[in-house]
Design a protein around this motif. Structure first.
Motif, mmCIF file in Angstrom:
data_model
loop_
_atom_site.group_PDB
_atom_site.id
_atom_site.type_symbol
_atom_site.label_atom_id
_atom_site.label_comp_id
_atom_site.label_asym_id
_atom_site.label_seq_id
_atom_site.Cartn_x
_atom_site.Cartn_y
_atom_site.Cartn_z
ATOM 1 N N GLU A 32 31.814 -19.610 102.752
ATOM 2 C CA GLU A 32 31.733 -21.067 102.833
ATOM 3 C C GLU A 32 32.848 -21.638 103.723
ATOM 4 N N VAL A 33 32.532 -22.726 104.420
ATOM 5 C CA VAL A 33 33.542 -23.458 105.171
ATOM 6 C C VAL A 33 33.705 -24.817 104.494
ATOM 7 N N VAL A 34 34.882 -25.010 103.905
ATOM 8 C CA VAL A 34 35.155 -26.253 103.187
ATOM 9 C C VAL A 34 36.191 -27.040 103.970
ATOM 10 N N VAL A 35 35.856 -28.254 104.318
ATOM 11 C CA VAL A 35 36.802 -29.108 105.025
ATOM 12 C C VAL A 35 37.385 -30.114 104.037
ATOM 13 N N VAL A 36 38.712 -30.153 103.992
ATOM 14 C CA VAL A 36 39.413 -31.065 103.090
ATOM 15 C C VAL A 36 39.931 -32.233 103.911
ATOM 16 N N ILE A 37 39.502 -33.425 103.542
ATOM 17 C CA ILE A 37 39.996 -34.596 104.267
ATOM 18 C C ILE A 37 40.529 -35.632 103.277
ATOM 19 N N GLY A 38 41.267 -36.566 103.815
ATOM 20 C CA GLY A 38 41.830 -37.596 102.962
ATOM 21 C C GLY A 38 43.078 -38.166 103.598
ATOM 22 N N PRO A 39 43.530 -39.304 103.078
ATOM 23 C CA PRO A 39 44.698 -39.956 103.661
ATOM 24 C C PRO A 39 45.952 -39.087 103.564
ATOM 25 N N SER A 40 46.915 -39.412 104.391
ATOM 26 C CA SER A 40 48.195 -38.736 104.368
ATOM 27 C C SER A 40 48.833 -38.895 102.984
ATOM 28 N N GLY A 41 49.401 -37.809 102.464
ATOM 29 C CA GLY A 41 50.050 -37.864 101.156
ATOM 30 C C GLY A 41 49.100 -37.689 99.993
ATOM 31 N N SER A 42 47.815 -37.403 100.264
ATOM 32 C CA SER A 42 46.854 -37.310 99.162
ATOM 33 C C SER A 42 46.889 -35.944 98.464
ATOM 34 N N GLY A 43 47.633 -34.985 99.021
ATOM 35 C CA GLY A 43 47.763 -33.686 98.343
ATOM 36 C C GLY A 43 47.023 -32.553 99.023
ATOM 37 N N LYS A 44 46.524 -32.769 100.235
ATOM 38 C CA LYS A 44 45.732 -31.749 100.929
ATOM 39 C C LYS A 44 46.553 -30.480 101.196
ATOM 40 N N SER A 45 47.750 -30.661 101.725
ATOM 41 C CA SER A 45 48.582 -29.485 102.019
ATOM 42 C C SER A 45 48.985 -28.778 100.737
ATOM 43 N N THR A 46 49.328 -29.540 99.726
ATOM 44 C CA THR A 46 49.720 -28.934 98.454
ATOM 45 C C THR A 46 48.556 -28.147 97.866
ATOM 46 N N PHE A 47 47.358 -28.702 97.960
ATOM 47 C CA PHE A 47 46.137 -28.003 97.517
ATOM 48 C C PHE A 47 46.046 -26.633 98.194
ATOM 49 N N CYS A 48 46.183 -26.609 99.519
ATOM 50 C CA CYS A 48 46.125 -25.338 100.258
ATOM 51 C C CYS A 48 47.254 -24.409 99.841
ATOM 52 N N ARG A 49 48.443 -24.961 99.757
ATOM 53 C CA ARG A 49 49.610 -24.112 99.496
ATOM 54 C C ARG A 49 49.590 -23.496 98.101
ATOM 55 N N THR A 50 48.946 -24.163 97.150
ATOM 56 C CA THR A 50 48.861 -23.560 95.820
ATOM 57 C C THR A 50 47.909 -22.359 95.833
ATOM 58 N N ILE A 51 46.928 -22.376 96.737
ATOM 59 C CA ILE A 51 45.927 -21.305 96.739
ATOM 60 C C ILE A 51 46.545 -19.959 97.114
ATOM 61 N N ASN A 52 47.581 -19.957 97.947
ATOM 62 C CA ASN A 52 48.251 -18.658 98.126
ATOM 63 C C ASN A 52 49.662 -18.678 97.561
ATOM 64 N N ARG A 53 49.842 -19.612 96.617
ATOM 65 C CA ARG A 53 51.042 -19.603 95.784
ATOM 66 C C ARG A 53 52.323 -19.848 96.576
ATOM 67 N N LEU A 54 52.197 -20.609 97.693
ATOM 68 C CA LEU A 54 53.404 -21.082 98.364
ATOM 69 C C LEU A 54 54.020 -22.200 97.534
ATOM 70 N N GLU A 55 53.203 -22.785 96.649
ATOM 71 C CA GLU A 55 53.698 -23.754 95.668
ATOM 72 C C GLU A 55 53.286 -23.272 94.283
ATOM 73 N N THR A 56 54.135 -23.484 93.313
ATOM 74 C CA THR A 56 53.784 -23.183 91.929
ATOM 75 C C THR A 56 52.914 -24.313 91.391
ATOM 76 N N ILE A 57 52.185 -24.035 90.299
ATOM 77 C CA ILE A 57 51.451 -25.114 89.639
ATOM 78 C C ILE A 57 52.020 -25.293 88.225
ATOM 79 N N ASP A 58 51.816 -26.478 87.664
ATOM 80 C CA ASP A 58 52.380 -26.768 86.345
ATOM 81 C C ASP A 58 51.383 -26.502 85.224
ATOM 82 N N SER A 59 50.095 -26.632 85.521
ATOM 83 C CA SER A 59 49.096 -26.215 84.536
ATOM 84 C C SER A 59 47.801 -25.881 85.243
#
Ligand code: ADP
Ligand code: MG
Length: 244
Positions: A32-59
């Motif tokens: 699948e090709v999923v395109v994530v869009i949204g305003p600046s600061g909406s969490g797009k990069s954080t969403f990506c970064r959690t997927i390979n654990r460049l960011e931790t998640i809280d729950s």
């Protein structure tokens, strides 16, 4: 049913007081090709970064190919190597040649012989159209060429999916298409991709699905056709009216 390659269930993340990912539930299917869009600061990069654990998640939990993404350790390193990531800034090793940039991780992480790694690297550099520059240093290449090298480097790890976070945002306009064309080709070849981009032409052309994020939440999820012609939420309508 098709088993998801990535699944996020009830994922929440805070930066201090800032709730940046709010109850995220999402699945990415193989191919699948999923395109994530949204305003600046909406969490797009954080969403990506959690997927390979460049960011931790809280729950919540994140699974790659059914396997729970661990906090740390060898399993994390292995799962992470299955998820390629391409950033806005190309992040090439500036003191290594283009070829060496694509060879190195194969030898170090995948324990492939230098000979095999070099052959694979040259094939990939050819695939992204920069094989003529293999012996050069990254700084001798244009931004578009460097980003294509970064994509080749990512592919060299044979990832199960690639995350591309605004891969064309740092490029001069005339170089955007050469990178998007490589991405379209990857998509056609069946690569599973999560792409954060403001390039709506690419989204329409290549996306199987659009995830629209605002204020840390997934507000809308639909096909590009639906999203661009008939957005369901006011938030999406407002966003589209600004960028289209
Ligand atoms: P986007 O990629 O959609 O622009 P981000 O995921 O970068 O959004 O950011 C989402 C929110 O998290 C923003 O409010 C941003 O300021 C905040 N944020 C991002 N990274 C960090 C960080 N490392 N430390 C603190 N806050 C951060
Ligand atoms: Mg971002």
């Amino acid at each position: 049913m098709n088993k998801p390659l990535v699944s996020l269930t009830g994922v929440n993340k805070w930066f201090g007081e800032n709730h940046v990912l709010i109850d995220i539930n999402a699945e990415i299917l193989p191919g699948e090709v999923v395109v994530v869009i949204g305003p600046s600061g909406s969490g797009k990069s954080t969403f990506c970064r959690t997927i390979n654990r460049l960011e931790t998640i809280d729950s919540g939990e994140i699974r790659i190919d059914g396997e729970l993404l661990p906090e740390e350790g060898a399993d994390l390193a292995r799962l992470r190597s299955e998820v390629g990531m391409v950033f806005q800034s190309f992040n090439l090793f500036s003191h290594k040649t283009v070829l060496e940039n694509v060879v190195l991780a194969q030898i170090k992480v995948r324990k492939i012989s230098r000979e095999a790694a070099t052959k694979r690297a040259m094939d990939l550099l050819k695939q992204v159209g920069v094989e003529a520059h293999a012996k050069k240093m990254p700084s001798q290449l244009s931004g578009g060429q460097q980003q294509r090298v970064a994509i080749a480097r990512s592919l060299a790890m044979d990832p199960k999916l690639i995350l591309l976070d605004e891969p064309t945002s740092a490029l001069d306009p005339e170089m955007i298409n050469e990178v998007l064309d490589v991405m379209v080709q990857l998509a056609k070849n069946g690569m599973t991709m999560v792409v954060v981009t403001h390039e709506m032409g690419f989204a329409r052309r290549a996306a199987d699905r659009i995830i629209f994020m605002a204020d840390g939440a997934i507000v809308e999820e639909s096909t590009p056709e639906e999203f661009f012609t008939n957005p369901k939420t006011d938030r999406a309508k407002q966003f589209l009216s600004k960028i289209l």
